[in-house]
Enzyme design. Structure first.
Site, PDB file in Angstrom:
ATOM      1  N   LYS A  35       2.037  -3.358   7.329  1.00  0.00           N
ATOM      2  CA  LYS A  35       2.175  -3.546   5.872  1.00  0.00           C
ATOM      3  C   LYS A  35       3.627  -3.291   5.432  1.00  0.00           C
ATOM      4  O   LYS A  35       4.145  -3.949   4.536  1.00  0.00           O
ATOM      5  CB  LYS A  35       1.220  -2.605   5.112  1.00  0.00           C
ATOM      6  CG  LYS A  35      -0.258  -2.932   5.272  1.00  0.00           C
ATOM      7  CD  LYS A  35      -0.647  -4.284   4.704  1.00  0.00           C
ATOM      8  CE  LYS A  35      -0.562  -4.343   3.191  1.00  0.00           C
ATOM      9  NZ  LYS A  35      -1.039  -5.653   2.668  1.00  0.00           N
ATOM     10  N   THR A  91       0.819  -1.212   0.000  1.00  0.00           N
ATOM     11  CA  THR A  91       0.000   0.000   0.000  1.00  0.00           C
ATOM     12  C   THR A  91       0.857   1.267   0.000  1.00  0.00           C
ATOM     13  O   THR A  91       2.003   1.244   0.466  1.00  0.00           O
ATOM     14  CB  THR A  91      -0.915   0.015   1.255  1.00  0.00           C
ATOM     15  OG1 THR A  91      -1.423   1.327   1.481  1.00  0.00           O
ATOM     16  CG2 THR A  91      -0.155  -0.383   2.514  1.00  0.00           C
ATOM     17  N   ASP A  92       0.267   2.359  -0.484  1.00  0.00           N
ATOM     18  CA  ASP A  92       0.991   3.646  -0.440  1.00  0.00           C
ATOM     19  C   ASP A  92       1.224   4.118   0.997  1.00  0.00           C
ATOM     20  O   ASP A  92       2.055   4.992   1.242  1.00  0.00           O
ATOM     21  CB  ASP A  92       0.250   4.734  -1.255  1.00  0.00           C
ATOM     22  CG  ASP A  92      -1.164   5.030  -0.783  1.00  0.00           C
ATOM     23  OD1 ASP A  92      -1.634   4.404   0.195  1.00  0.00           O
ATOM     24  OD2 ASP A  92      -1.819   5.893  -1.417  1.00  0.00           O
ATOM     25  N   GLU A  93       0.481   3.523   1.952  1.00  0.00           N
ATOM     26  CA  GLU A  93       0.623   3.972   3.341  1.00  0.00           C
ATOM     27  C   GLU A  93       1.978   3.603   3.923  1.00  0.00           C
ATOM     28  O   GLU A  93       2.384   4.150   4.945  1.00  0.00           O
ATOM     29  CB  GLU A  93      -0.525   3.425   4.195  1.00  0.00           C
ATOM     30  CG  GLU A  93      -1.869   3.839   3.602  1.00  0.00           C
ATOM     31  CD  GLU A  93      -3.051   3.715   4.524  1.00  0.00           C
ATOM     32  OE1 GLU A  93      -2.865   3.747   5.746  1.00  0.00           O
ATOM     33  OE2 GLU A  93      -4.175   3.605   4.002  1.00  0.00           O
ATOM     34  N   TYR A 115      -1.512  -0.127  11.217  1.00  0.00           N
ATOM     35  CA  TYR A 115      -1.782  -0.795   9.932  1.00  0.00           C
ATOM     36  C   TYR A 115      -0.606  -0.607   8.977  1.00  0.00           C
ATOM     37  O   TYR A 115      -0.072  -1.573   8.427  1.00  0.00           O
ATOM     38  CB  TYR A 115      -3.069  -0.235   9.306  1.00  0.00           C
ATOM     39  CG  TYR A 115      -3.223  -0.579   7.833  1.00  0.00           C
ATOM     40  CD1 TYR A 115      -3.406  -1.896   7.417  1.00  0.00           C
ATOM     41  CD2 TYR A 115      -3.158   0.420   6.844  1.00  0.00           C
ATOM     42  CE1 TYR A 115      -3.527  -2.214   6.070  1.00  0.00           C
ATOM     43  CE2 TYR A 115      -3.277   0.105   5.493  1.00  0.00           C
ATOM     44  CZ  TYR A 115      -3.456  -1.214   5.110  1.00  0.00           C
ATOM     45  OH  TYR A 115      -3.553  -1.531   3.782  1.00  0.00           O
TER      46      TYR A 115
HETATM   47  P1  NAD Z   1     -10.506  -6.269   2.902  1.00  0.00           P
HETATM   48  O1  NAD Z   1     -10.414  -5.935   4.350  1.00  0.00           O
HETATM   49  O2  NAD Z   1     -11.737  -5.920   2.146  1.00  0.00           O
HETATM   50  O3  NAD Z   1     -10.283  -7.845   2.695  1.00  0.00           O
HETATM   51  C1  NAD Z   1      -9.271  -8.539   3.363  1.00  0.00           C
HETATM   52  C2  NAD Z   1      -9.515 -10.020   3.112  1.00  0.00           C
HETATM   53  O4  NAD Z   1      -8.488 -10.770   3.799  1.00  0.00           O
HETATM   54  C3  NAD Z   1     -10.844 -10.521   3.664  1.00  0.00           C
HETATM   55  O5  NAD Z   1     -11.444 -11.392   2.739  1.00  0.00           O
HETATM   56  C4  NAD Z   1     -10.444 -11.267   4.934  1.00  0.00           C
HETATM   57  O6  NAD Z   1     -11.361 -12.296   5.291  1.00  0.00           O
HETATM   58  C5  NAD Z   1      -9.091 -11.815   4.537  1.00  0.00           C
HETATM   59  N1  NAD Z   1      -8.240 -12.105   5.688  1.00  0.00           N
HETATM   60  C6  NAD Z   1      -7.980 -11.302   6.760  1.00  0.00           C
HETATM   61  N2  NAD Z   1      -7.164 -11.920   7.610  1.00  0.00           N
HETATM   62  C7  NAD Z   1      -6.872 -13.128   7.061  1.00  0.00           C
HETATM   63  C8  NAD Z   1      -6.057 -14.220   7.482  1.00  0.00           C
HETATM   64  N3  NAD Z   1      -5.372 -14.184   8.641  1.00  0.00           N
HETATM   65  N4  NAD Z   1      -5.966 -15.300   6.677  1.00  0.00           N
HETATM   66  C9  NAD Z   1      -6.668 -15.356   5.506  1.00  0.00           C
HETATM   67  N5  NAD Z   1      -7.467 -14.362   5.085  1.00  0.00           N
HETATM   68  C10 NAD Z   1      -7.559 -13.262   5.856  1.00  0.00           C
HETATM   69  O7  NAD Z   1      -9.212  -5.631   2.245  1.00  0.00           O
HETATM   70  P2  NAD Z   1      -8.971  -4.966   0.820  1.00  0.00           P
HETATM   71  O8  NAD Z   1      -9.342  -3.544   0.894  1.00  0.00           O
HETATM   72  O9  NAD Z   1      -9.557  -5.845  -0.202  1.00  0.00           O
HETATM   73  O10 NAD Z   1      -7.384  -5.039   0.756  1.00  0.00           O
HETATM   74  C11 NAD Z   1      -6.727  -6.150   0.128  1.00  0.00           C
HETATM   75  C12 NAD Z   1      -5.235  -5.915   0.179  1.00  0.00           C
HETATM   76  O11 NAD Z   1      -4.930  -4.701  -0.509  1.00  0.00           O
HETATM   77  C13 NAD Z   1      -4.664  -5.743   1.575  1.00  0.00           C
HETATM   78  O12 NAD Z   1      -3.416  -6.364   1.637  1.00  0.00           O
HETATM   79  C14 NAD Z   1      -4.525  -4.246   1.746  1.00  0.00           C
HETATM   80  O13 NAD Z   1      -3.508  -3.922   2.662  1.00  0.00           O
HETATM   81  C15 NAD Z   1      -4.169  -3.837   0.343  1.00  0.00           C
HETATM   82  N6  NAD Z   1      -4.533  -2.470  -0.052  1.00  0.00           N
HETATM   83  C16 NAD Z   1      -5.796  -2.016   0.146  1.00  0.00           C
HETATM   84  C17 NAD Z   1      -6.130  -0.730  -0.279  1.00  0.00           C
HETATM   85  C18 NAD Z   1      -7.528  -0.181  -0.131  1.00  0.00           C
HETATM   86  O14 NAD Z   1      -7.757   0.993  -0.440  1.00  0.00           O
HETATM   87  N7  NAD Z   1      -8.508  -0.966   0.281  1.00  0.00           N
HETATM   88  C19 NAD Z   1      -5.167   0.079  -0.879  1.00  0.00           C
HETATM   89  C20 NAD Z   1      -3.872  -0.429  -1.061  1.00  0.00           C
HETATM   90  C21 NAD Z   1      -3.570  -1.721  -0.634  1.00  0.00           C
HETATM   91  P1  TYD Z   2     -10.031   5.354   4.747  1.00  0.00           P
HETATM   92  O1  TYD Z   2     -11.019   4.938   3.707  1.00  0.00           O
HETATM   93  O2  TYD Z   2     -10.139   4.792   6.118  1.00  0.00           O
HETATM   94  O3  TYD Z   2      -8.601   5.075   4.111  1.00  0.00           O
HETATM   95  P2  TYD Z   2      -7.118   5.455   4.669  1.00  0.00           P
HETATM   96  O4  TYD Z   2      -7.221   5.968   6.035  1.00  0.00           O
HETATM   97  O5  TYD Z   2      -6.452   4.113   4.629  1.00  0.00           O
HETATM   98  O6  TYD Z   2      -6.579   6.438   3.694  1.00  0.00           O
HETATM   99  O7  TYD Z   2     -10.064   6.938   4.874  1.00  0.00           O
HETATM  100  C1  TYD Z   2      -9.850   7.763   3.749  1.00  0.00           C
HETATM  101  C2  TYD Z   2      -9.720   9.181   4.254  1.00  0.00           C
HETATM  102  O8  TYD Z   2     -10.972   9.584   4.829  1.00  0.00           O
HETATM  103  C3  TYD Z   2      -8.669   9.336   5.349  1.00  0.00           C
HETATM  104  O9  TYD Z   2      -8.033  10.595   5.206  1.00  0.00           O
HETATM  105  C4  TYD Z   2      -9.486   9.317   6.621  1.00  0.00           C
HETATM  106  C5  TYD Z   2     -10.797   9.965   6.202  1.00  0.00           C
HETATM  107  N1  TYD Z   2     -11.975   9.488   6.954  1.00  0.00           N
HETATM  108  C6  TYD Z   2     -12.848  10.416   7.510  1.00  0.00           C
HETATM  109  O10 TYD Z   2     -12.645  11.636   7.420  1.00  0.00           O
HETATM  110  N2  TYD Z   2     -13.933   9.949   8.188  1.00  0.00           N
HETATM  111  C7  TYD Z   2     -14.188   8.624   8.340  1.00  0.00           C
HETATM  112  O11 TYD Z   2     -15.199   8.268   8.990  1.00  0.00           O
HETATM  113  C8  TYD Z   2     -13.296   7.689   7.731  1.00  0.00           C
HETATM  114  C9  TYD Z   2     -13.548   6.208   7.851  1.00  0.00           C
HETATM  115  C10 TYD Z   2     -12.204   8.169   7.051  1.00  0.00           C
END
Ligand code: NAD
Ligand code: TYD
Length: 342
Positions: A154, A125-127, A150
């Site tokens: 990561k 992730t970019d984080e 988090y």
């Molecule tokens: P999500 O929370 O929607 O899904 C996570 C999935 O992982 C779920 O299906 C959960 O059941 C499974 N999981 C959790 N713990 C587990 C374990 N111990 N063993 C097996 N399965 C497990 O997440 P997402 O938003 O789909 O993110 C997917 C990946 O992409 C993650 O690695 C996240 O860090 C990365 N990512 C997400 C974003 C975003 O904006 N959502 C951005 C960049 C990177």
């Molecule tokens: P989020 O979707 O939780 O992603 P991330 O924190 O991983 O970037 O949040 C996106 C942005 O929105 C982040 O700057 C936090 C802000 N945010 C709020 O202002 N209110 C909220 O209730 C949530 C969940 C996020």
């Protein structure tokens, strides 16, 4: 034939990736390996479970024996690791599970990949870059400087993957994604939370001044970016995946409310997230050099996502009516008490 183990394939990005990959590569076999936490949902792939080339193993990526057995039984030749605990606010409330899954779980996958000689692609992730100064766009070579539990988990996983490539020479690749939006995103994240609140006529809790900046990228473009790296990426390399353009959270809220035809008086500024990262922004030229281009700009991505929630209440209403309520109250009740309209 590709035989993929997709960990976390029942989550938001994983399920979108499974659907995308099967459409593009129908000859592939996909084994989804998922613990089915609150964020992992079978209904995300409702239309695909009858397909002959997809199956589900319910398990924890930290369970080395089950991961090894699944990879051996299914002759897996590529692991794509989406499995993770993924929400920053949840990592502030209860951080240890983030280390268990994101760090130790990824480590177990690396051990199995090493033992069985399987390529591993890791979703980062970019984080991991931490929050970054105006004008700069994170490059793949920048130092990692995570600031939330988090992001730190990561970053540790990301570095373990790179260390395994150096030490053991195993074939790995990494993509670092921007904030994704789109179908099937659990409503704890900002865009689905704000969209579903707006649809229900509930207030929109914006942390702090709402001027934090994010690159809201459509999950479809993340899927095509991962595909580009799997097919054409350099082994051992890291690739950023985003649009390279960011907006403030207040701009994102405006798009959500305008798309859904809701009143801007729903916005409430609430107590900020501790350690809230001010800005993420990545340079995505390296991925572009593989011939990849995003299809959506961030404004379209947010609007498309908001529309999906308006059209798919069947998906999120049961979630919001169950265990999500308890989380919502824990996270927002105190924050929202006594807030004023902007
Ligand atoms: P999500 O929370 O929607 O899904 C996570 C999935 O992982 C779920 O299906 C959960 O059941 C499974 N999981 C959790 N713990 C587990 C374990 N111990 N063993 C097996 N399965 C497990 O997440 P997402 O938003 O789909 O993110 C997917 C990946 O992409 C993650 O690695 C996240 O860090 C990365 N990512 C997400 C974003 C975003 O904006 N959502 C951005 C960049 C990177
Ligand atoms: P989020 O979707 O939780 O992603 P991330 O924190 O991983 O970037 O949040 C996106 C942005 O929105 C982040 O700057 C936090 C802000 N945010 C709020 O202002 N209110 C909220 O209730 C949530 C969940 C996020």
């Amino acid at each position: 034939m590709e035989r993929l183990l997709i960990t976390g394939g029942c989550g938001f990005i994983g399920s979108n990736f499974v659907r995308y990959w099967l459409a593009q590569h129908p000859e592939s076999r996909i084994v989804i390996y998922d613990k089915l936490t609150y964020a992992g949902r079978r209904e995300n792939l409702l239309d695909l479970w009858d397909s002959a080339n997809i199956s589900l193993v319910v398990g924890d990526i930290g369970d080395q024996e089950l991961v090894r057995k699944t990879c051996t039984d299914e002759s897996i030749n590529l692991i794509v690791n989406f499995a993770a605990e993924t929400h920053v606010d949840q990592s502030i409330l209860g951080p240890l599970v983030f280390t268990d899954t994101n760090v130790r779980g990824t480590h177990v996958l690396l051990e199995v990949a090493r033992e069985l000689g399987i390529r591993l692609h890791h979703i980062s992730t970019d984080e991991v870059y931490g929050h970054i100064k105006d004008e700069h766009q994170s490059l793949e070579t920048d130092e990692l400087a995570p600031r939330s539990p988090y992001a730190a988990s990561k970053a540790a996983a990301d570095q373990l993957v790179q260390a395994y490539a150096v030490t053991y020479g195993i074939p790995v690749t990494i993509t670092r994604g921007a904030n994704n939006v789109g179908p099937y995103q659990y409503p704890e994240k900002a865009v689905p939370l704000f969209s579903t609140n707006a649809i229900l006529g509930e207030v929109i809790p914006v942390y702090g001044d709402g001027l934090q900046m994010r690159d809201y990228a459509h999950v479809y473009d993340h899927c095509t970016g991962i595909e580009a790296v799997l097919l054409r990426g350099e082994i051992g390399a890291v690739y950023n995946v985003g649009t390279g353009r960011e907006m403030t959270n207040l701009e994102m809220v405006d798009i959500v409310l305008d798309t859904l035809g809701q009143d801007h008086s729903l916005v409430r500024h609430v107590a900020d997230r501790p350690g809230h990262d001010r800005r993420y922004s990545m340079n995505v030229d390296k991925l572009r050099s593989l011939g990849w281009e995003p299809k959506y700009d961030p404004r379209q991505a947010v609007a498309e996502a908001a529309r999906w929630y308006a059209e798919n209440r069947w998906w999120w209403e049961p979630i919001r009516n169950s265990e999500f309520r308890e989380y919502y109250n824990r996270q927002y009740a105190e924050r929202l008490a006594g807030t004023q309209t902007t």
